[in-house]
Design an enzyme around this catalytic site. Structure first.
Site, PDB file in Angstrom:
ATOM      1  N   ASN A 151       0.821  -1.221   0.000  1.00  0.00           N
ATOM      2  CA  ASN A 151       0.000   0.000   0.000  1.00  0.00           C
ATOM      3  C   ASN A 151       0.853   1.270   0.000  1.00  0.00           C
ATOM      4  O   ASN A 151       0.371   2.339   0.344  1.00  0.00           O
ATOM      5  CB  ASN A 151      -0.987  -0.021   1.180  1.00  0.00           C
ATOM      6  CG  ASN A 151      -0.295  -0.204   2.523  1.00  0.00           C
ATOM      7  OD1 ASN A 151       0.917  -0.036   2.629  1.00  0.00           O
ATOM      8  ND2 ASN A 151      -1.060  -0.551   3.545  1.00  0.00           N
ATOM      9  N   ARG A 289       3.140   7.338  11.209  1.00  0.00           N
ATOM     10  CA  ARG A 289       2.573   6.829  12.458  1.00  0.00           C
ATOM     11  C   ARG A 289       2.324   8.007  13.388  1.00  0.00           C
ATOM     12  O   ARG A 289       3.171   8.908  13.505  1.00  0.00           O
ATOM     13  CB  ARG A 289       3.518   5.829  13.139  1.00  0.00           C
ATOM     14  CG  ARG A 289       3.532   4.435  12.549  1.00  0.00           C
ATOM     15  CD  ARG A 289       2.173   3.725  12.622  1.00  0.00           C
ATOM     16  NE  ARG A 289       2.193   2.434  11.984  1.00  0.00           N
ATOM     17  CZ  ARG A 289       1.724   2.167  10.751  1.00  0.00           C
ATOM     18  NH1 ARG A 289       1.187   3.129  10.026  1.00  0.00           N
ATOM     19  NH2 ARG A 289       1.767   0.943  10.269  1.00  0.00           N
ATOM     20  N   GLN A 318      -4.714   3.499  18.315  1.00  0.00           N
ATOM     21  CA  GLN A 318      -5.808   3.319  17.356  1.00  0.00           C
ATOM     22  C   GLN A 318      -6.690   2.159  17.786  1.00  0.00           C
ATOM     23  O   GLN A 318      -6.137   1.115  18.158  1.00  0.00           O
ATOM     24  CB  GLN A 318      -5.243   3.082  15.949  1.00  0.00           C
ATOM     25  CG  GLN A 318      -4.626   4.339  15.387  1.00  0.00           C
ATOM     26  CD  GLN A 318      -4.196   4.233  13.935  1.00  0.00           C
ATOM     27  OE1 GLN A 318      -3.684   5.173  13.388  1.00  0.00           O
ATOM     28  NE2 GLN A 318      -4.390   3.096  13.310  1.00  0.00           N
ATOM     29  N   HIS A 337      -7.505   6.065   9.948  1.00  0.00           N
ATOM     30  CA  HIS A 337      -6.372   5.407   9.277  1.00  0.00           C
ATOM     31  C   HIS A 337      -6.856   4.635   8.045  1.00  0.00           C
ATOM     32  O   HIS A 337      -7.119   3.446   8.100  1.00  0.00           O
ATOM     33  CB  HIS A 337      -5.682   4.467  10.267  1.00  0.00           C
ATOM     34  CG  HIS A 337      -4.341   3.997   9.811  1.00  0.00           C
ATOM     35  ND1 HIS A 337      -3.430   3.419  10.661  1.00  0.00           N
ATOM     36  CD2 HIS A 337      -3.742   4.016   8.597  1.00  0.00           C
ATOM     37  CE1 HIS A 337      -2.337   3.097   9.982  1.00  0.00           C
ATOM     38  NE2 HIS A 337      -2.518   3.436   8.713  1.00  0.00           N
TER      39      HIS A 337
HETATM   40  P1  NAD Z   1      10.457   1.854   3.619  1.00  0.00           P
HETATM   41  O1  NAD Z   1      11.109   0.849   4.479  1.00  0.00           O
HETATM   42  O2  NAD Z   1      10.518   1.694   2.140  1.00  0.00           O
HETATM   43  O3  NAD Z   1      11.009   3.307   3.954  1.00  0.00           O
HETATM   44  C1  NAD Z   1      11.284   3.731   5.236  1.00  0.00           C
HETATM   45  C2  NAD Z   1      12.408   4.740   5.150  1.00  0.00           C
HETATM   46  O4  NAD Z   1      12.554   5.339   6.455  1.00  0.00           O
HETATM   47  C3  NAD Z   1      13.763   4.129   4.801  1.00  0.00           C
HETATM   48  O5  NAD Z   1      14.289   4.807   3.672  1.00  0.00           O
HETATM   49  C4  NAD Z   1      14.600   4.366   6.050  1.00  0.00           C
HETATM   50  O6  NAD Z   1      15.962   4.601   5.768  1.00  0.00           O
HETATM   51  C5  NAD Z   1      13.930   5.589   6.638  1.00  0.00           C
HETATM   52  N1  NAD Z   1      14.196   5.775   8.067  1.00  0.00           N
HETATM   53  C6  NAD Z   1      14.061   4.877   9.070  1.00  0.00           C
HETATM   54  N2  NAD Z   1      14.414   5.421  10.237  1.00  0.00           N
HETATM   55  C7  NAD Z   1      14.782   6.693   9.976  1.00  0.00           C
HETATM   56  C8  NAD Z   1      15.252   7.744  10.794  1.00  0.00           C
HETATM   57  N3  NAD Z   1      15.420   7.598  12.101  1.00  0.00           N
HETATM   58  N4  NAD Z   1      15.526   8.912  10.200  1.00  0.00           N
HETATM   59  C9  NAD Z   1      15.378   9.059   8.861  1.00  0.00           C
HETATM   60  N5  NAD Z   1      14.934   8.100   8.035  1.00  0.00           N
HETATM   61  C10 NAD Z   1      14.641   6.923   8.599  1.00  0.00           C
HETATM   62  O7  NAD Z   1       8.935   1.893   4.093  1.00  0.00           O
HETATM   63  P2  NAD Z   1       7.665   2.554   3.373  1.00  0.00           P
HETATM   64  O8  NAD Z   1       6.936   1.538   2.570  1.00  0.00           O
HETATM   65  O9  NAD Z   1       8.082   3.831   2.717  1.00  0.00           O
HETATM   66  O10 NAD Z   1       6.766   2.842   4.667  1.00  0.00           O
HETATM   67  C11 NAD Z   1       7.206   3.757   5.648  1.00  0.00           C
HETATM   68  C12 NAD Z   1       6.246   3.787   6.819  1.00  0.00           C
HETATM   69  O11 NAD Z   1       4.998   4.338   6.407  1.00  0.00           O
HETATM   70  C13 NAD Z   1       5.854   2.409   7.395  1.00  0.00           C
HETATM   71  O12 NAD Z   1       6.833   1.895   8.243  1.00  0.00           O
HETATM   72  C14 NAD Z   1       4.584   2.744   8.119  1.00  0.00           C
HETATM   73  O13 NAD Z   1       4.844   3.221   9.418  1.00  0.00           O
HETATM   74  C15 NAD Z   1       3.981   3.865   7.273  1.00  0.00           C
HETATM   75  N6  NAD Z   1       2.837   3.376   6.474  1.00  0.00           N
HETATM   76  C16 NAD Z   1       1.608   3.909   6.723  1.00  0.00           C
HETATM   77  C17 NAD Z   1       0.505   3.443   6.030  1.00  0.00           C
HETATM   78  C18 NAD Z   1      -0.860   4.052   6.231  1.00  0.00           C
HETATM   79  O14 NAD Z   1      -1.851   3.403   5.903  1.00  0.00           O
HETATM   80  N7  NAD Z   1      -0.971   5.267   6.721  1.00  0.00           N
HETATM   81  C19 NAD Z   1       0.639   2.406   5.109  1.00  0.00           C
HETATM   82  C20 NAD Z   1       1.921   1.926   4.836  1.00  0.00           C
HETATM   83  C21 NAD Z   1       3.006   2.398   5.551  1.00  0.00           C
END
Ligand code: NAD
Length: 406
Positions: A151, A289, A318, A337
């Site tokens: 997603n 989050r 949540q 959400h």
């Molecule tokens: P991803 O793993 O592709 O990307 C996460 C990025 O965060 C990575 O590039 C990583 O290096 C970076 N990161 C981690 N810790 C960090 C820090 N301390 N400082 C800077 N950068 C940091 O994941 P994604 O698919 O892009 O998803 C990211 C997040 O989005 C998920 O973990 C989830 O919490 C959230 N998400 C929300 C929904 C929603 O429905 N709202 C759905 C999917 C994901």
């Protein structure tokens, strides 16, 4: 199949809508060939659901019932997840596998894990496994995995929508129409063009990079901060400015969109101190989050006018208790959400969960890119994007939510 090989799968999904199945507004969803970076789509041997149908609620059962019971396993599906007498707490001590969605998370705290001696696999039907105490999962040798990419684009689209909604101040304008007004001066008194603004993302992983790509045609100046730097060719193609730290990014941006996972390094990253470094009149969109932001610091900044607007779809805990202050704070454009659980996304994560279960039952490895924790340590996507530790403290407060429509 003997009793030992019979697995108990405890699946927590959100409550049904008033009418299940709903009347669908479209007949089909597009078939995607692969994800943007070439990763293959979820590939179970077969599926028992219609893509585009509601699968994430209790009656939808992620389309798993036939598959699981034909193999002789037990499937328990519930939305009753919070509080000591909840069905989740009652069933958990004998569960082998837990499936949960970030939209309606079954918090797997240290206490709950300690009471689940059989638990070996926690699957996130979506992306983001912070509702699991990852430290306890590491210590108890539980495999934690999610459906990476399922997603990410759904969320990127929602984030772009909310950036535009905030800067152009769409929601109050819509409300004037519904109320019967034509109050243009009122409607435009907080409305700007995003063109020319500085727009930055915190984390440029799958979602953050997709947001940057989608914002490029708006002729904005693009910025990012991530602990992993993007390839020079990507920075050049999108005209990105990389920031070594989040303070540097927020001090120059008009709009900041948050896309890092929640883990100990990012918990409450947006607190009073960081927000004070933002320009007056900045906007924050947080679809990552809720707990990455300090709840009360956001309210204070909106009330003082330091922030011009806040949007997103993620809360902590949540479901958000009915008196959660983000429901009532000024100049917000929040949704529940929902961004990652469009009907399009549900088809992908339901297929992904089935793929993971097929691998588990066959004794085949789960794809590396789906792994967060395995073998007593962070693994796969988890090793890239998380740090060890626990961010579930305070999740019991979710039991204060009462469904007002039901
Ligand atoms: P991803 O793993 O592709 O990307 C996460 C990025 O965060 C990575 O590039 C990583 O290096 C970076 N990161 C981690 N810790 C960090 C820090 N301390 N400082 C800077 N950068 C940091 O994941 P994604 O698919 O892009 O998803 C990211 C997040 O989005 C998920 O973990 C989830 O919490 C959230 N998400 C929300 C929904 C929603 O429905 N709202 C759905 C999917 C994901």
């Amino acid at each position: 199949m003997d009793d030992k090989s019979k697995q108990k799968i405890l699946c927590v999904l959100y409550e049904d809508s008033g009418k299940y199945p709903p009347e669908y507004s479209r007949e089909t969803i597009p078939v995607l060939p692969h994800y943007p970076d070439g990763q293959t789509m979820p590939s179970p041997r077969s599926i028992d659901f219609t893509p585009g149908h509601l699968l994430g609620s209790v009656s939808g059962e992620l389309g798993l019932r036939r598959f699981v019971t034909d193999l002789g396993h037990e499937l328990i599906v519930t939305s009753d997840k919070d509080g000591p007498g909840s069905k989740f707490e009652r069933e958990l001590p004998s569960a082998d596998i837990v499936i949960s969605q970030p939209f309606w998370p079954a918090y797997l705290t240290a206490e709950r894990i300690a009471r689940s001696p059989n638990l070996k696999l926690a699957i996130t039907a979506g992306i983001g496994s912070d509702h699991v105490d990852l430290q306890s999962a590491i210590d108890a040798n539980i495999t934690v995995c999610e459906v990476t990419w399922c997603n990410s684009i759904s969320v990127a689209e929602h984030a772009v929508m909310q950036m535009l909604a905030l800067v152009r101040d769409y929601i109050p304008q819509y409300q004037w129409v519904v109320k019967g007004g034509w109050n243009i001066a009122d409607a435009v008194s907080r409305s700007y063009d995003i063109e020319g603004m500085n727009v930055g993302v915190v984390a440029a992983g799958r979602i953050g990079l997709a947001v940057l790509k989608r914002m490029k045609p708006f002729d904005v100046k693009l910025h990012y901060f991530d602990r992993h730097r993007l390839a020079p060719a990507v920075e050049e193609e999108l005209g990105l400015t990389f920031h070594e730290n989040v303070e540097s990014l927020v001090s120059v941006c008009d709009v900041v969109s948050i896309h890092c996972p929640l883990h100990p390094e990012t918990e409450h990253m947006f607190n009073d101190e960081l927000i004070s470094k933002m320009k007056r009149g900045s906007y924050i969109v947080n679809t990552a989050r809720g707990k990455i932001c300090d709840r009360d610091a956001i309210v204070r900044a909106l009330e003082s006018g330091h922030l011009a607007g806040y949007a997103g779809d993620v809360w902590f805990p949540q479901p958000a208790p009915n008196d959660h202050p983000w429901r009532a704070m000024p100049n917000h454009a929040m949704t529940p959400h929902t961004s990652g659980t469009s009907l399009s996304a549900q088809a992908r994560y339901a297929a992904g969960v089935r793929e993971i279960l097929e691998c588990w039952f066959d004794g085949r490895p789960i794809r590396d890119e789906y792994l967060i924790v395995q073998g007593g340590g962070l693994a796969g996507a988890g090793a890239h994007s998380y740090t060890e530790g626990n961010v579930t403290a305070g999740s019991a407060d979710a039991s204060r939510y009462k469904n007002r429509s039901g």
